[in-house]
Each structure stands twice: as structure tokens, then as C-alpha cells.
Design a protein around this motif. Structure first.
Motif, PDB file in Angstrom:
ATOM      1  N   UNK A  77      32.808  52.869  29.550  1.00 11.55           N
ATOM      2  CA  UNK A  77      33.182  52.792  30.964  1.00 11.55           C
ATOM      3  C   UNK A  77      34.628  52.321  31.112  1.00 11.55           C
ATOM      4  N   UNK A  78      35.245  52.800  32.189  1.00  7.73           N
ATOM      5  CA  UNK A  78      36.500  52.212  32.658  1.00  7.73           C
ATOM      6  C   UNK A  78      36.122  51.200  33.729  1.00  7.73           C
ATOM      7  N   UNK A  79      36.411  49.955  33.490  1.00  7.35           N
ATOM      8  CA  UNK A  79      35.981  48.902  34.413  1.00  7.35           C
ATOM      9  C   UNK A  79      36.940  48.724  35.587  1.00  7.35           C
ATOM     10  N   UNK A  80      38.241  48.747  35.285  1.00  4.31           N
ATOM     11  CA  UNK A  80      39.199  48.468  36.363  1.00  4.31           C
ATOM     12  C   UNK A  80      40.563  49.008  35.992  1.00  4.31           C
ATOM     13  N   UNK A  81      41.396  49.142  37.021  1.00  4.09           N
ATOM     14  CA  UNK A  81      42.811  49.437  36.852  1.00  4.09           C
ATOM     15  C   UNK A  81      43.579  48.400  37.657  1.00  4.09           C
ATOM     16  N   UNK A  82      44.831  48.205  37.269  1.00  7.46           N
ATOM     17  CA  UNK A  82      45.598  47.212  38.009  1.00  7.46           C
ATOM     18  C   UNK A  82      47.086  47.320  37.755  1.00  7.46           C
ATOM     19  N   UNK A  83      47.820  46.461  38.437  1.00 12.77           N
ATOM     20  CA  UNK A  83      49.268  46.355  38.244  1.00 12.77           C
ATOM     21  C   UNK A  83      49.607  44.896  37.965  1.00 12.77           C
ATOM     22  N   UNK A 104      47.859  48.773  34.156  1.00 13.62           N
ATOM     23  CA  UNK A 104      46.924  48.489  33.072  1.00 13.62           C
ATOM     24  C   UNK A 104      45.541  49.010  33.439  1.00 13.62           C
ATOM     25  N   UNK A 105      44.683  49.109  32.433  1.00 11.81           N
ATOM     26  CA  UNK A 105      43.286  49.491  32.637  1.00 11.81           C
ATOM     27  C   UNK A 105      42.447  48.746  31.614  1.00 11.81           C
ATOM     28  N   UNK A 106      41.227  48.367  32.005  1.00 11.98           N
ATOM     29  CA  UNK A 106      40.296  47.672  31.120  1.00 11.98           C
ATOM     30  C   UNK A 106      39.100  48.578  30.870  1.00 11.98           C
ATOM     31  N   UNK A 107      38.757  48.742  29.606  1.00 14.53           N
ATOM     32  CA  UNK A 107      37.652  49.597  29.195  1.00 14.53           C
ATOM     33  C   UNK A 107      36.596  48.773  28.490  1.00 14.53           C
ATOM     34  N   UNK A 108      35.354  49.214  28.614  1.00 16.19           N
ATOM     35  CA  UNK A 108      34.205  48.536  28.015  1.00 16.19           C
ATOM     36  C   UNK A 108      33.620  49.443  26.933  1.00 16.19           C
ATOM     37  N   UNK A 109      33.577  48.951  25.705  1.00 11.68           N
ATOM     38  CA  UNK A 109      32.999  49.716  24.602  1.00 11.68           C
ATOM     39  C   UNK A 109      31.472  49.657  24.640  1.00 11.68           C
ATOM     40  N   UNK A 110      30.920  48.718  25.374  1.00 12.91           N
ATOM     41  CA  UNK A 110      29.478  48.647  25.556  1.00 12.91           C
ATOM     42  C   UNK A 110      28.803  47.565  24.769  1.00 12.91           C
ATOM     43  N   UNK A 111      29.337  47.248  23.618  1.00 15.21           N
ATOM     44  CA  UNK A 111      28.827  46.143  22.810  1.00 15.21           C
ATOM     45  C   UNK A 111      29.963  45.640  21.945  1.00 15.21           C
ATOM     46  N   UNK A 112      29.817  44.472  21.413  1.00 15.64           N
ATOM     47  CA  UNK A 112      30.847  43.864  20.586  1.00 15.64           C
ATOM     48  C   UNK A 112      30.873  44.564  19.227  1.00 15.64           C
ATOM     49  N   UNK A 144      23.015  35.635  24.782  1.00 14.17           N
ATOM     50  CA  UNK A 144      24.078  36.136  23.912  1.00 14.17           C
ATOM     51  C   UNK A 144      23.966  37.654  23.757  1.00 14.17           C
ATOM     52  N   UNK A 145      22.747  38.101  23.431  1.00  9.98           N
ATOM     53  CA  UNK A 145      22.529  39.535  23.229  1.00  9.98           C
ATOM     54  C   UNK A 145      22.879  40.328  24.478  1.00  9.98           C
ATOM     55  N   UNK A 146      22.581  39.779  25.638  1.00 10.66           N
ATOM     56  CA  UNK A 146      22.850  40.498  26.885  1.00 10.66           C
ATOM     57  C   UNK A 146      24.341  40.529  27.209  1.00 10.66           C
ATOM     58  N   UNK A 147      25.065  39.500  26.822  1.00  9.16           N
ATOM     59  CA  UNK A 147      26.474  39.414  27.210  1.00  9.16           C
ATOM     60  C   UNK A 147      27.394  40.198  26.267  1.00  9.16           C
ATOM     61  N   UNK A 148      27.142  40.135  24.968  1.00 11.07           N
ATOM     62  CA  UNK A 148      28.055  40.779  24.010  1.00 11.07           C
ATOM     63  C   UNK A 148      27.372  41.770  23.068  1.00 11.07           C
TER      64      UNK A 148
END
Length: 821
Positions: free
Chosen positions: A236-242, A309-317, A712-716
Motif C-alpha cells: 500500500x501507499x499510505x501517504x504523500x506529503x511535502x 515524499x511518500x510512505x509505503x507499507x510492505x505489509x510486514x517487517x 507484536x504480531x499485529x503491529x509488525x
């Protein structure tokens, strides 16, 4: 070869199955078998003349070779510090597997899709030449040869038609800061289009430098399986910003790895650095942030202008090499920052006391980028500091253990399934060539951590190859520089120029060694290590007081990351409990009754001195020549007492009942016994689970696992160093939950791979069904059970010749029904 602390109920329904079904394991093992005697046919070690001790030098080696035959072709290679390989522009591998001082492990990589003519093999080597917890400070070299059908087609300094030629890769900046106190340098690149043409074009584009043959190297087999390099895109793409740059900032973070450079911590001093991204990035402030929260699509470029900038989520650590395809129409500076979790909806590159940043200065053009170092992250932030860019094919090329896929666990509680997968994920990232503490900040082979991770390795892979390498690394050096005679490094392979060590941590080495013997049957390695064990115990003799206890241990005495670390002098009772356990383990390993008796005497003394009638006390101090017991009491000290047999449920029933009923994850809410300082995840909470197993409390184990690890499992998607997220969120020892789930929830309480006997104890753990696959040296063991119509229906499938005994430990009058496949 048994699971430790077996748990067998007194009243049970017994069913013994003699299974004859044959099963096989198809593991992702070494693509090319190790040589019986590791060595090279023609290749010799080489490096650019006079530069083998230069810090942070990147060198490219390439050869152009023909391969007219159809035989299997492979690259045999050893080197220092790290390398990656490309064949005709395609990624092949990354290494090497780590060895001890003065020794180097040989990797053998298969070369696929070989052309008959003009194959380009490129080896990129990063030579660090600094001390770290991760890689040894040893002179750089590479030694490589291409072999096909027994014939050497190309070799470093070898007499072949295809020599290797070397070039300095100046596009990776050399004078940069360290990544962390524990790891060498960050990556910062200045690139022009075509910088990577030397990987695949027959006509090389880089200036050649002369190389000198280096001293002959002592070589070892790799032994361990080769890693998995699967490519993972963000989900996912979580956010974009300046953002704004160069904002005046107070309280700038300057890590010790930046400001304490010197003889004890090698690197480039701050005034020598070409760039200091850790300072530049701290002067950035967000202007605006827009939530996006949509799926990442690889075929849709992510376009960013200057100061965006943009922040992306790989889904898991995950751990691996950060890559992307970047196009810029004008000069650009981009930076990837990353972390295991978000901090205030942003990526804090310095949260872990690391410089989690990968930076590029790019001339106009198109690039395929990939880091040479592995990093750990769930969240990736791409920032454009100058110019603009279009990014696609953003990915992480995983760097993980390849042998865990065949194992499995699932049950009727989806939260437990989630925890198992988080534990497996944690293991596979921390067990590639040695057992590491974390794949991020340190990548270090720590004692004590390895005691727990090694159990999981046997469960998930069915072998002890990583553990053998781990012990072999400690075995081969005649001594360890900067440490007292007899002392073992707290983590290894590593260089401890500051002389710091954890004296009591070395005792975990002995405790693990006994379990390694049971798992592997490797008597030769045990006997070879005896001089090291003797020297270790000799070291401790000078610290024994008149009571036989260790007193005023030197350097860094460590129990766990809790208040217990404040109570380690002058006599640390937890350290002495561990000392007794190490003596007893060595006594059993080497049939030495004197060591066994010493252990029992120490335990008796601790019982007399440290137990106050309610709890065990952590320490005693020497005042006016007399030893005075303090009032300091910690939860972890109680677990040490029981785990190391100073106390038992029979000798101290009231204390055990208190620990069982009033301690554990719920104590945060109940605030029971507030005067007893709470334990942390490691090692206290893990010892607690071991004790619950020892005293037959599987239902409580299940509840504690949920309480300790679900968040822990749910967060990372991985398990953490501490109960909080202030440090590593991916720590190897935490994968021990796999062992607990197999043993205590599934009920496979004992596996004796020598006698080929398995004991399954099915207890009432509040589940409707549970099933798991454990990998043994002889193949997979599959156990499935379910509760149906007041029956416990258990189905098992084991390797040929195994005998499986199933017991029903439930107290609900259920009938046991067993089936074999």
C-alpha cells in the motif's frame, strides 16, 4: 535429540503407533554441495594493490568467459567483507557465510542461463576494514573461480583464458558515517546513467586497476543452506506529503557511531565525512501530509517533485535489499528512509539508534537501484530532496532463511496462528549463516539468544548446520583479542576493541552446548571444545569468594533489559544460578563429577543466602568485609531460580504458586506485587513459558503467549526485543514461541530423533483443533488433532521407523481415537 523439559502426565490414555510410512523432505538446501575439502582449483585471493586495509572501499571484479559445454556451471567464491554477484546483469547471490578470525567460508553459487559466448560475471565487493558486531575487521580480498564440468573457465589470478579484472567503484561514497555502533558504513551513492553497465556489457566501462595476490587464506565449508532472495513489493501507499529542508533544529541526535570514532571504534571522523545524512535529515520538517491508503501498483510510477515524499507499507517487517527503478529528468537527490513501525504516522530513521537511510545523488536518466547491505523495515519513505523523480518497481529483495517453508502450525484460534507466523518470520530473518540477535541494528551472533533460536532451527529445518557453524566459529580461533584469557566474546564473529564483554553471558554457551549434543549427536565438536570450556571455568575461579559464589565480576554483567541490570554487584544471584547450571551441564557433557558437585554446592548456598522466605533476592554487597544481602527483588530472578534448579515447585511451592497465578502478562493490569520489579521479554518472559511447561500448565502457556505476543504480531508481523517498541521489533530469540506452540499447544512434547520416538501429549488448551508439521532430520512429522463428540481424534504421520505415542491429558473424560497415515 529430545525436546528439553518434557512434560508427561501421570494419568493418561496411552496409544502407541508403530508407523512405517516413508516421508521425504524437499528442502531448499545448498544449490551446489560443499566440497569435502574446501578449496580452489586455480583461483588465488586478490585485491587492488596496497588497498586491502582501506576503510569502506568498493571494488568491482568482472570476467568475460565462454561456456561451450552443457555441464552444470557454478561460481566458487570466498571474500572479505561482503559481496554480491551478477551474471549477464541478473542477480545471483550475496555473501559470504561468516567464519571466525583467520578463516573464510567458501560459497558455491549455480550459474543459470549461461550463454555459449561472452558471459559477463560481475562481483561487487564492499571492504569495510572496521570493527563491528556484524563483520570482522580483516584485510579485504576476493577469491573466485567459475567451474563447468570440472574445468575452471575463469579465476582470480589463475592461469585461465578468462581472468578477473578489477575497478574501483567510486560511485559509492567512501568517507561516510557508520550505520550504527554495531554495523559498518551507510550507503550513499553518486550515480550517472550506465553506472551498472559493467554488470552485463561485454565492453567494460570502468577503469581497470592492478591487483596483488594476497596471503593464502584458511578456508571452511559454508555448510549452511543458501538464502532466499524473493522480491517483495509494497502492498500500500499510505501517504504523500511535502516538507521543508534546512530548518533550524535544536537537540540534534548524534550517535556514538558518529562522535566516538577512534581506535576503539574505527571509521571516518565527522570532519572527514563527505556527507552526513543523519544531520541533513534531522533538519527536515513536514509541511503537509495527505493520506492515500491505496494499493501499490508496480506498473504505475510514483511521481515526486522536489521536497515531496511518500510512505509505503510492505505489509510486514522484512529484511533484505531495498531496490527501485528511478527516472529523473534533471539532477536529483533522493533518500529512502525506513523503519519497522511508524512514529506519529511518519518514519523515524533514527528510532533504533541507526541511520536508517539510503541516499542517491542522480544525474538525469534512468536507474535500477538496489542496496548491497540488508536492512529491516515494514515502512519505506521515499523523499526527493532536490530535483524530481519517477519511481516504479519499488521492492525489497528478501535475505532470509530458505528452509522454513515446509514447517507449519494452525489451530482454531486465529490469533495463535498469527503469532506462529510472526515467530517463523522472525526466525527466517535472523538465521541465515549464524543465529543473530536482530537483522537490523546489529546482525550479531549473540550468546544466550542462540540458546533459544537454536531450538527453533531444529523444529523448523530439522538440522543443526547453523548451530554447528556458530560453535565452530568460537572453536577455531586460538584466542580472542582484547578479552581476558579464557573468556568468550559476548557475540561473535565480532571485534571488541573496547574490551567489553559479558562474563556471565559466556555461561549460556555451555548450557546450549549440552542441548546441541542432544540435537546433533556431534560428539567430536563437543570434545574439541573442551579446552575452551576448561579455560572459561578457570577464568571464573579468581572471582569465587569463600562461599563459592562469583563476586565482583568484571566488565558488563547483564541479566536482562529490566531493573535486574541494576542489581548485579557484588554478588549477582541470577549470575550464580546460571554459573551452577553451566557447571552442571559441563559435568554431564564431560562426565565430571567434581563440576556436578560444585554446581549443587552453589545452588545450596544461594538457597540459604538469597531466599527471604517469600522471594529470591537479586544481589548482595560487600560492606566492611561482610557480605550483606540487599532487599532488591525482580521477577526475572525468580525465573532464574526455577529454570536453573535452585528452586522447584516442590521445594518452594508457595513461591511457584504466586508466580503461576499472579505474574505473567496480566500483571500490568492487576499490579500484583508492585515491589517485585517486572521482567522484560528477554529473558524473563521466555523463562516463564519454559517453567510453565516444566510444571504442566499448557493452558496457561497458551494464554500467556497471547498476552505477551499478539500485539507484536499485529503491529509488525515479527516479535520484539522488549515488551515495548523502543528497540528492535525483530529479534531472533523471540522466535522461540514456535517451540512453545509445537510443544505445549500442539502437544509434541518430546522428539527423540536418535531412537525415533515421539511423544504427543494432548491437553485441554481451549482449542477445537490443532495441527502442525515439524521437520526432523528424517523428514516431516505431522500431527493433527480435533475435539469432536467427546472424542479426541488424533492423526499422525511420521518418517519411516518412527514410533509415535499419543496421550490424552484432558480432564473432560474424552476418549482418545488415533489414526496413522
Amino acid at each position: 535429540m529430545k525436546y528439553p523439559h518434557k512434560s508427561i502426565g501421570a494419568l493418561a490414555v496411552l496409544c502407541t503407533l508403530s508407523l512405517s510410512c516413508e516421508t521425504t523432505v524437499q528442502r531448499k538446501s545448498a544449490p551446489v554441495p560443499d566440497q569435502a575439502e574446501p578449496g580452489f582449483t586455480l583461483a588465488r585471493p586478490i585485491w587492488p594493490t596496497g588497498r586491502e586495509k582501506e576503510m569502506n572501499l568498493s571494488v568491482g571484479f568482472r570476467t568475460l568467459f565462454d561456456c561451450p559445454g552443457k555441464a552444470d556451471t557454478f561460481l566458487r567464491i570466498a571474500g572479505s567483507s561482503i559481496y554480491r554477484i551478477y551474471l549477464n546483469g541478473q542477480f545471483v547471490g550475496h555473501g559470504p557465510a561468516r567464519g571466525p578470525h583467520g578463516y573464510y567460508r567458501i560459497d558455491q553459487w549455480p550459474l543459470k542461463n549461461i550463454r555459449r559466448k561472452a558471459n559477463v560475471l560481475a562481483i561487487e565487493v564492499a571492504a569495510y576494514n572496521v570493527n563491528s558486531f556484524y563483520l570482522l575487521d580483516q584485510p579485504a580480498f576476493v577469491q573466485a573461480e567459475v567451474v563447468s564440468g570440472g574445468k575452471v573457465l575463469a579465476a582470480t589470478a589463475g592461469q585461465t583464458p578468462a581472468p578477473f579484472r578489477a575497478s574501483i567503484l567510486a560511485h559509492r561514497l567512501q568517507k561516510v558515517q557508520r550505520y550504527s555502533f554495531q554495523r559498518p558504513f551507510i550507503e550513499y551513492y553518486r550515480l550517472q546513467p550506465g553506472f551498472d553497465h559493467w554488470w552485463d556489457l561485454p565492453a567494460g566501462s570502468l577503469a581497470e586497476v592492478k591487483c596483488a595476490v594476497q596471503n593464502e587464506k584458511k578456508l571452511l565449508a559454508r555448510r549452511v543452506a543458501y538464502p532466499q532472495f524473493a522480491r517483495r513489493n509494497p502492498i500500500r501507499i499510505l501517504s504523500r506529503g511535502s516538507f521543508r529542508r534546512n530548518v533550524p533544529t535544536t537537540n540534534i541526535w548524534k550517535d556514538r557511531s558518529l562522535v566516538n570514532i577512534g581506535p576503539q571504534l574505527k571509521g571516518y571522523t565527522e570532519d572527514q565525512l563527505e556527507v552526513v545524512p543523519s544531520l541533513t535529515l534531522q533538519k527536515i520538517r513536514p509541511d503537509s501530509t495527505t493520506p492515500v491508503d491505496k494499493p501499490y501498483q508496480d506498473d504505475q510510477p510514483l511521481r515526486l517533485a522536489e521536497n515531496q515524499c511518500a510512505i509505503l507499507d510492505i505489509g510486514t517487517n522484512l529484511t533484505g535489499f531495498i531496490g527501485a527503478e528511478i527516472t529523473c529528468d534533471k539532477p536529483a537527490t533522493i533518500c529512502f528512509t525506513f523503519d519497522e513501525l511508524l512514529t506519529n504516522d511518519d518514519v523515524d530513521f533514527k528510532r533504533l539508534d541507526c541511520v536508517n537511510a539510503l541516499c542517491y545523488e542522480l544525474r538525469p536518466g534512468s536507474y535500477k537501484l538496489e542496496s548491497i547491505e540488508p536492512y529491516t523495515l515494514r515502512y519505506l519513505k521515499l523523499s526527493v530532496l532536490d530535483g524530481d523523480c519517477s519511481a516504479r518497481s519499488i521492492c525489497l529483495r528478501e535475505y532470509a532463511n530458505s528452509q522454513t517453508d515446509k514447517a507449519g502450525f494452525t489451530c482454531s484460534n486465529p490469533d495463535l496462528n498469527k503469532i506462529f507466523e510472526a515467530a517463523r518470520q522472525t526466525f527466517r530473518q535472523n538465521a541465515i549463516d549464524i543465529f543473530m540477535d536482530c537483522p537490523s541494528r546489529e546482525r550479531a551472533g549473540w550468546l544466550c539468544d542462540s540458546f533459544f533460536t537454536s531450538r527453533v532451527a531444529f523444529d523448523l529445518t530439522g538440522n543443526t548446520t547453523i548451530e554447528k557453524n556458530f560453535f565452530e566459529n568460537y572453536l577455531l580461533p586460538p584466542k580472542f583479542a582484547h578479552l581476558p584469557d579464557g573468556m568468550l566474546p559476548m557475540c561473535y564473529p565480532a571485534d571488541h576493541y573496547d574490551g567489553v564483554f559479558i562474563p556471565n553471558w559466556s555461561l549460556w554457551f555451555v548450557v546450549e552446548l549440552e542441548e546441541y549434543l542432544a540435537r546433533s549427536g556431534d560428539r567430536q565438536l563437543i570434545d574439541d571444545l573442551k579446552p575452551k570450556i576448561d579455560a572459561l571455568f578457570k577464568y571464573f575461579e579468581k572471582f569465587r569468594n569463600d562461599d563459592g559464589l562469583l563476586e565482583k565480576l568484571e566488565s558488563w554483567v547483564f541479566i536482562e533489559w529490566s531493573k535486574a541490570n541494576d542489581f548485579v554487584q557484588d554478588v549477582s544471584y541470577p549470575s550464580n544460578m546460571l554459573y551452577a547450571a553451566a557447571l552442571a551441564a559441563a559435568g554431564r557433557i564431560y562426565d565430571d563429577q567434581d563440576l556436578t558437585q560444585q554446581a549443587e554446592n552453589i545452588r545450596k548456598t544461594i538457597r540459604n543466602q538469597a531466599f527471604d522466605g517469600e522471594f529470591f533476592i537479586d544481589n548482595a554487597v560487600r560492606k566492611d568485609g561482610k557480605l550483606q544481602v540487599t532487599a532488591n527483588r525482580t521477577e526475572v530472578c525468580q525465573y532464574f531460580a526455577f529454570f536453573f534448579n535452585v528452586a522447584t515447585a516442590q521445594t518452594h511451592p508457595k513461591l511457584w504458586r504466586t508466580l503461576l497465578d499472579d505474574f505473567g502478562p496480566q500483571r500490568k493490569k492487576t499490579n500484583a506485587f508492585p515491589e517485585i520489579h517486572p521482567a522484560n521479554a528477554f529473558v524473563g518472559n521466555y523463562l516463564r513459558l519454559e517453567l510453565l511447561n516444566r510444571y504442566n500448565a499448557p493452558a496457561k502457556i497458551k494464554e500467556d503467549i497471547l498476552g505477551f505476543y499478539l500485539y507484536m504480531a499485529e503491529k509488525t508481523g515479527t516479535l520484539w526485543e522488549n515488551v515495548g517498541a523502543e528497540a528492535s521489533c525483530n529479534h531472533g530469540f523471540a522466535s522461540h514461541v514456535v517451540h512453545s506452540l509445537y510443544r505445549d499447544v500442539l502437544g509434541v512434547s518430546e522428539i527423540d530423533t536418535a531412537k525415533k520416538q515421539v511423544l504427543v501429549n494432548i491437553a485441554d488448551v481451549g482449542l477445537d483443533y490443532c495441527e502442525g508439521t515439524i521437520i526432523t532430520p528424517h523428514g516431516p512429522l505431522i500431527v493433527k488433532w480435533k475435539i469432536e463428540n467427546e472424542k479426541v481424534i488424533c492423526k499422525t504421520k511420521a518418517p519411516r521407523g518412527y514410533e509415535v505415542t499419543v496421550k490424552n491429558l484432558r480432564n473432560d473424560n474424552s476418549i482418545l481415537q488415533t489414526n496413522r497415515d
